[in-house]
Scaffold this active site. Structure first.
Site, PDB file in Angstrom:
ATOM      1  N   ARG A  40      83.542  -2.871  -5.957  1.00  0.00           N
ATOM      2  CA  ARG A  40      82.198  -2.482  -6.400  1.00  0.00           C
ATOM      3  C   ARG A  40      81.920  -3.123  -7.745  1.00  0.00           C
ATOM      4  O   ARG A  40      82.750  -3.037  -8.657  1.00  0.00           O
ATOM      5  CB  ARG A  40      82.156  -0.955  -6.510  1.00  0.00           C
ATOM      6  CG  ARG A  40      80.821  -0.360  -6.926  1.00  0.00           C
ATOM      7  CD  ARG A  40      80.919   1.181  -6.875  1.00  0.00           C
ATOM      8  NE  ARG A  40      79.619   1.812  -6.913  1.00  0.00           N
ATOM      9  CZ  ARG A  40      79.052   2.292  -8.013  1.00  0.00           C
ATOM     10  NH1 ARG A  40      79.664   2.203  -9.176  1.00  0.00           N
ATOM     11  NH2 ARG A  40      77.857   2.871  -7.954  1.00  0.00           N
ATOM     12  N   SER A 132      75.882   4.585   2.989  1.00  0.00           N
ATOM     13  CA  SER A 132      75.807   5.765   2.123  1.00  0.00           C
ATOM     14  C   SER A 132      74.635   6.643   2.517  1.00  0.00           C
ATOM     15  O   SER A 132      73.526   6.137   2.747  1.00  0.00           O
ATOM     16  CB  SER A 132      75.563   5.337   0.668  1.00  0.00           C
ATOM     17  OG  SER A 132      76.751   4.954   0.064  1.00  0.00           O
ATOM     18  N   LYS A 161      78.488   6.953 -11.286  1.00  0.00           N
ATOM     19  CA  LYS A 161      77.334   6.311 -10.669  1.00  0.00           C
ATOM     20  C   LYS A 161      76.096   6.556 -11.516  1.00  0.00           C
ATOM     21  O   LYS A 161      75.857   7.679 -11.941  1.00  0.00           O
ATOM     22  CB  LYS A 161      77.120   6.890  -9.259  1.00  0.00           C
ATOM     23  CG  LYS A 161      76.092   6.137  -8.451  1.00  0.00           C
ATOM     24  CD  LYS A 161      75.870   6.737  -7.081  1.00  0.00           C
ATOM     25  CE  LYS A 161      74.973   5.816  -6.266  1.00  0.00           C
ATOM     26  NZ  LYS A 161      74.501   6.447  -5.052  1.00  0.00           N
TER      27      LYS A 161
HETATM   28  N1  3NM Z   1      78.511   6.760  -4.755  1.00  0.00           N
HETATM   29  P1  3NM Z   1      83.914   9.217  -8.764  1.00  0.00           P
HETATM   30  S1  3NM Z   1      78.939   8.970  -5.874  1.00  0.00           S
HETATM   31  C1  3NM Z   1      79.901   5.152  -6.028  1.00  0.00           C
HETATM   32  O1  3NM Z   1      76.800   9.731  -3.859  1.00  0.00           O
HETATM   33  C2  3NM Z   1      79.408   6.504  -5.765  1.00  0.00           C
HETATM   34  O2  3NM Z   1      76.903   7.865  -2.783  1.00  0.00           O
HETATM   35  C3  3NM Z   1      78.164   8.042  -4.690  1.00  0.00           C
HETATM   36  O3  3NM Z   1      82.958   8.024  -8.320  1.00  0.00           O
HETATM   37  C4  3NM Z   1      77.214   8.598  -3.711  1.00  0.00           C
HETATM   38  O4  3NM Z   1      85.004   9.305  -7.776  1.00  0.00           O
HETATM   39  C5  3NM Z   1      79.763   7.641  -6.485  1.00  0.00           C
HETATM   40  O5  3NM Z   1      84.405   8.775 -10.120  1.00  0.00           O
HETATM   41  C6  3NM Z   1      80.720   7.679  -7.621  1.00  0.00           C
HETATM   42  O6  3NM Z   1      83.049  10.446  -8.862  1.00  0.00           O
HETATM   43  C7  3NM Z   1      82.107   8.092  -7.214  1.00  0.00           C
END
Ligand code: 3NM
Length: 228
Positions: A40, A132, A161
């Site tokens: 990413r 997603s 994010k």
């Molecule tokens: N997408 P962490 S939340 C890249 O809701 C990403 O689709 C999300 O990182 C979504 O594990 C997210 O540090 C961040 O919370 C995930």
């Protein structure tokens, strides 16, 4: 139907000062048992993305011609000897073009990227396609596409994010599970402390950024132990 490992590790370039660190992180995840990695990079520098993606690909490239050069006097099965990590899959975030250019194994797209069918047209039928989603309507719509798996999130609050959608909670995972038979990845704020509850709510896999950063190998091992 594809089968997802319990842990889906995200290698997010923003957390690494240099390419070597990013590559080292990926190696450690795999040493800890990781078999599915997403690259990413939201900085939008496409050259850097392709460069870093190619470095990752080098790490896990399967050399199918290795058999003919193999010095092993007792090959288990000639012509099937492989070097590299034949079991590691690399997924490109957002960009179907870079997936193909870097010879990755799949693409993951969000709601504002190319549509799943446009991506499918670029990557072909074999590569994995993930989509997603952030609410039941999106799950329902994505279920009807050729996506191989769906992601639902953010399950919990996340700082990884920019402008995350509203938290869906474990209830959001349960609802998503009820709306699709495709493999389901949960994402957002998932840690070793809460991962089991996310799987219990119906996710097949957890996608993680932050809780892998500090000690990637040990953390990955612990995720696999917890989610066995
Ligand atoms: N997408 P962490 S939340 C890249 O809701 C990403 O689709 C999300 O990182 C979504 O594990 C997210 O540090 C961040 O919370 C995930």
């Amino acid at each position: 139907m594809i089968e997802l490992p319990r842990l889906y590790a995200i290698v997010d370039s923003v957390f690494f000062a240099a390419e070597e660190e990013l590559v080292q992180f990926a190696k450690e995840i795999v040493a800890g048992g990781g078999t599915l990695l997403q690259y990413r990079n939201k900085s939008g520098n496409v050259r850097e993305m392709l460069e870093q993606a190619r470095e990752l690909k080098k790490l896990f490239r399967v050399d199918v011609n290795a058999a003919s050069r193999d010095q092993n006097p007792h090959p288990v099965a000639k012509n099937t000897t492989r070097v590299g990590h034949p079991s590691v899959r690399l997924i490109m975030n957002d960009r179907a073009d870079l997936c193909v250019a870097a010879e990755f194994d799949g693409v993951h797209v969000g709601q504002e990227d190319l549509s799943p069918e446009s991506v499918r047209g670029i990557i072909g039928p074999e590569r994995w396609l993930g989509v997603s989603t952030h609410n039941p309507e999106q799950v329902y719509a994505a279920d009807m596409t050729s996506a191989d798996y769906l992601a639902i999130g953010p399950v919990f609050a996340t700082s990884s994010k920019d402008k995350p959608d509203p938290v869906v909670g474990l209830e959001g995972v349960r609802r998503a599970r009820g709306l699709t038979r495709k493999p389901l990845v949960a994402i957002g704020g998932i840690t070793r402390a809460n991962a089991a509850s996310v799987i219990e709510a119906g996710a097949d896999s957890v996608a993680v950024i932050s809780d892998l950063l500090r000690n990637p190998r040990k953390s990955a091992e612990e995720f696999f132990r917890i989610l066995r």
